[in-house]
Design a protein around this motif. Sequence first.
Motif, PDB file in Angstrom:
ATOM      1  N   GLU A   2      31.659 -17.776  75.577  1.00 60.22           N
ATOM      2  CA  GLU A   2      30.644 -17.817  74.128  1.00 60.22           C
ATOM      3  C   GLU A   2      31.736 -17.400  73.137  1.00 60.22           C
ATOM      4  O   GLU A   2      32.296 -15.894  73.293  1.00 60.22           O
ATOM      5  N   PHE A   3      31.618 -17.882  72.013  1.00 54.80           N
ATOM      6  CA  PHE A   3      32.676 -17.378  70.686  1.00 54.80           C
ATOM      7  C   PHE A   3      31.584 -16.984  69.560  1.00 54.80           C
ATOM      8  O   PHE A   3      31.074 -16.002  69.558  1.00 54.80           O
ATOM      9  N   THR A   4      32.569 -15.607  69.453  1.00 54.88           N
ATOM     10  CA  THR A   4      31.828 -14.360  68.694  1.00 54.88           C
ATOM     11  C   THR A   4      32.853 -15.086  67.321  1.00 54.88           C
ATOM     12  O   THR A   4      32.540 -13.562  66.828  1.00 54.88           O
ATOM     13  N   MET A   9      36.963 -20.301  68.260  1.00 57.99           N
ATOM     14  CA  MET A   9      35.894 -21.569  67.857  1.00 57.99           C
ATOM     15  C   MET A   9      37.317 -22.534  67.945  1.00 57.99           C
ATOM     16  O   MET A   9      37.122 -23.411  69.076  1.00 57.99           O
ATOM     17  N   LEU A  10      38.099 -22.293  66.540  1.00 58.33           N
ATOM     18  CA  LEU A  10      38.144 -23.098  66.437  1.00 58.33           C
ATOM     19  C   LEU A  10      40.003 -23.560  67.171  1.00 58.33           C
ATOM     20  O   LEU A  10      40.852 -24.398  67.493  1.00 58.33           O
ATOM     21  N   PRO A 190      38.126 -29.643  61.570  1.00 64.34           N
ATOM     22  CA  PRO A 190      37.194 -27.960  61.830  1.00 64.34           C
ATOM     23  C   PRO A 190      37.604 -27.426  60.808  1.00 64.34           C
ATOM     24  O   PRO A 190      36.854 -26.103  60.774  1.00 64.34           O
ATOM     25  N   GLU A 191      38.607 -27.413  60.669  1.00 67.18           N
ATOM     26  CA  GLU A 191      39.286 -26.458  59.362  1.00 67.18           C
ATOM     27  C   GLU A 191      37.828 -26.974  57.932  1.00 67.18           C
ATOM     28  O   GLU A 191      37.342 -25.863  57.487  1.00 67.18           O
ATOM     29  N   GLN A 192      37.424 -27.855  57.937  1.00 62.60           N
ATOM     30  CA  GLN A 192      36.299 -28.413  56.668  1.00 62.60           C
ATOM     31  C   GLN A 192      35.497 -27.916  57.402  1.00 62.60           C
ATOM     32  O   GLN A 192      34.243 -27.149  56.527  1.00 62.60           O
ATOM     33  N   MET A 193      34.684 -27.612  58.432  1.00 66.61           N
ATOM     34  CA  MET A 193      33.575 -27.611  58.896  1.00 66.61           C
ATOM     35  C   MET A 193      33.817 -26.802  58.965  1.00 66.61           C
ATOM     36  O   MET A 193      32.752 -25.193  58.243  1.00 66.61           O
ATOM     37  N   ALA A 194      35.127 -25.141  58.849  1.00 72.91           N
ATOM     38  CA  ALA A 194      34.698 -24.084  58.689  1.00 72.91           C
ATOM     39  C   ALA A 194      34.091 -23.588  57.675  1.00 72.91           C
ATOM     40  O   ALA A 194      33.457 -22.467  57.099  1.00 72.91           O
ATOM     41  N   ASN A 195      35.145 -24.117  56.481  1.00 70.18           N
ATOM     42  CA  ASN A 195      35.312 -23.667  54.542  1.00 70.18           C
ATOM     43  C   ASN A 195      33.612 -24.457  54.484  1.00 70.18           C
ATOM     44  O   ASN A 195      32.707 -23.644  54.308  1.00 70.18           O
ATOM     45  N   ALA A 196      32.719 -25.105  55.095  1.00 72.59           N
ATOM     46  CA  ALA A 196      31.387 -25.996  54.805  1.00 72.59           C
ATOM     47  C   ALA A 196      29.979 -24.907  55.459  1.00 72.59           C
ATOM     48  O   ALA A 196      29.264 -24.282  54.657  1.00 72.59           O
ATOM     49  N   CYS A 197      30.671 -24.293  56.692  1.00 71.15           N
ATOM     50  CA  CYS A 197      30.181 -22.967  57.244  1.00 71.15           C
ATOM     51  C   CYS A 197      30.222 -21.716  55.861  1.00 71.15           C
ATOM     52  O   CYS A 197      29.018 -21.086  55.845  1.00 71.15           O
ATOM     53  N   ALA A 198      31.575 -21.339  55.818  1.00 68.09           N
ATOM     54  CA  ALA A 198      31.608 -19.411  54.796  1.00 68.09           C
ATOM     55  C   ALA A 198      30.783 -20.160  53.649  1.00 68.09           C
ATOM     56  O   ALA A 198      30.401 -19.772  53.115  1.00 68.09           O
ATOM     57  N   MET A 199      30.709 -20.955  53.198  1.00 69.17           N
ATOM     58  CA  MET A 199      30.399 -21.234  52.016  1.00 69.17           C
ATOM     59  C   MET A 199      28.943 -21.808  51.553  1.00 69.17           C
ATOM     60  O   MET A 199      27.914 -21.254  50.152  1.00 69.17           O
ATOM     61  N   ALA A 200      28.210 -22.224  52.161  1.00 66.04           N
ATOM     62  CA  ALA A 200      26.898 -22.073  52.569  1.00 66.04           C
ATOM     63  C   ALA A 200      26.356 -20.847  52.658  1.00 66.04           C
ATOM     64  O   ALA A 200      25.549 -20.569  51.811  1.00 66.04           O
ATOM     65  N   VAL A 201      27.071 -20.374  53.669  1.00 64.61           N
ATOM     66  CA  VAL A 201      26.853 -18.649  53.647  1.00 64.61           C
ATOM     67  C   VAL A 201      26.418 -18.041  52.274  1.00 64.61           C
ATOM     68  O   VAL A 201      25.560 -17.187  51.788  1.00 64.61           O
TER      69      VAL A 201
END
Length: 288
Positions: A2-4, A9-10, A190-201
Amino acid sequence: MEFTSIHQMLESAREEGLPLWEAILQADCQSQGISREESLSKMAGMLRAMKEADGNYRAQDRSQSGLVGGDGGKMADYARQDNTLCGPFLSEVMAGALRMGECNACMKRIVAAPTAGACGVLPAVLLPYARHFGAEDNKLIEALYVASGFGMVIAARASISGAEGGCQAEIGSAAAMAAPALVHLQGGSPEQMANACAMAVKNLLGLVCDPVGGLVEVPCVKRNVIGAMDALSAAQMALAGIESRVPPDQVLDAMAEVGRSLPHTLRETGKGGLAATPFGQQYMHREE
């Protein structure tokens, strides 16, 4: 496994030379002790359930309270006009979010993604995307793995519970899952996915949970719309090369801290915010 953290994860995907969705699939198999085929079958079932819930919507249905129902139909009717403010795709996304939220309020079968109160965000962006951009089910299933991976980290590092972290933990988490899923569908990194997640939060940081009458109806259903819009805007910014200045894992840590800081009246108790307005109080005491 499980990723924490998003970083973990990346890194796992990078070290194994796998697409991010595939690394998340493998982690799911390991943590549940199931085969790849079983995991894929379960995720396909989730997608199927989302489609069925959307298809089973009826504009004439109303929740038991009478507070919710029909708005998904109104938005769908508006979306079919030629002069909509946001255009056909965004209007369809809004209609989908309302439909799914109303299905939940009317006690129909939905997919909690990550919660029942936030069930409208993911299907509202994925299903219209497939119709407008021609994505096949296998690509949508990949996107659901991406969403689930980020959801796993959010649950471990912050919260997906409105009672624990406010609505930022429900609608905010759903948007933060949907945004990287959209980036994946658009061929982003994947880096863009991570940034999208962060900006959405970040866009919904501090959003309170203040349900009128303690019901998952007002303002919950309409917040699914803003969650879907948040996911789309965060995904588009990330695809444009815009980055979150605050590292994604630190954004999630801030989300956890903000959730802990919210007063109990703004964490699903129905005692503050919109629930405490004259309308909310009148509804609460309608039978007394």
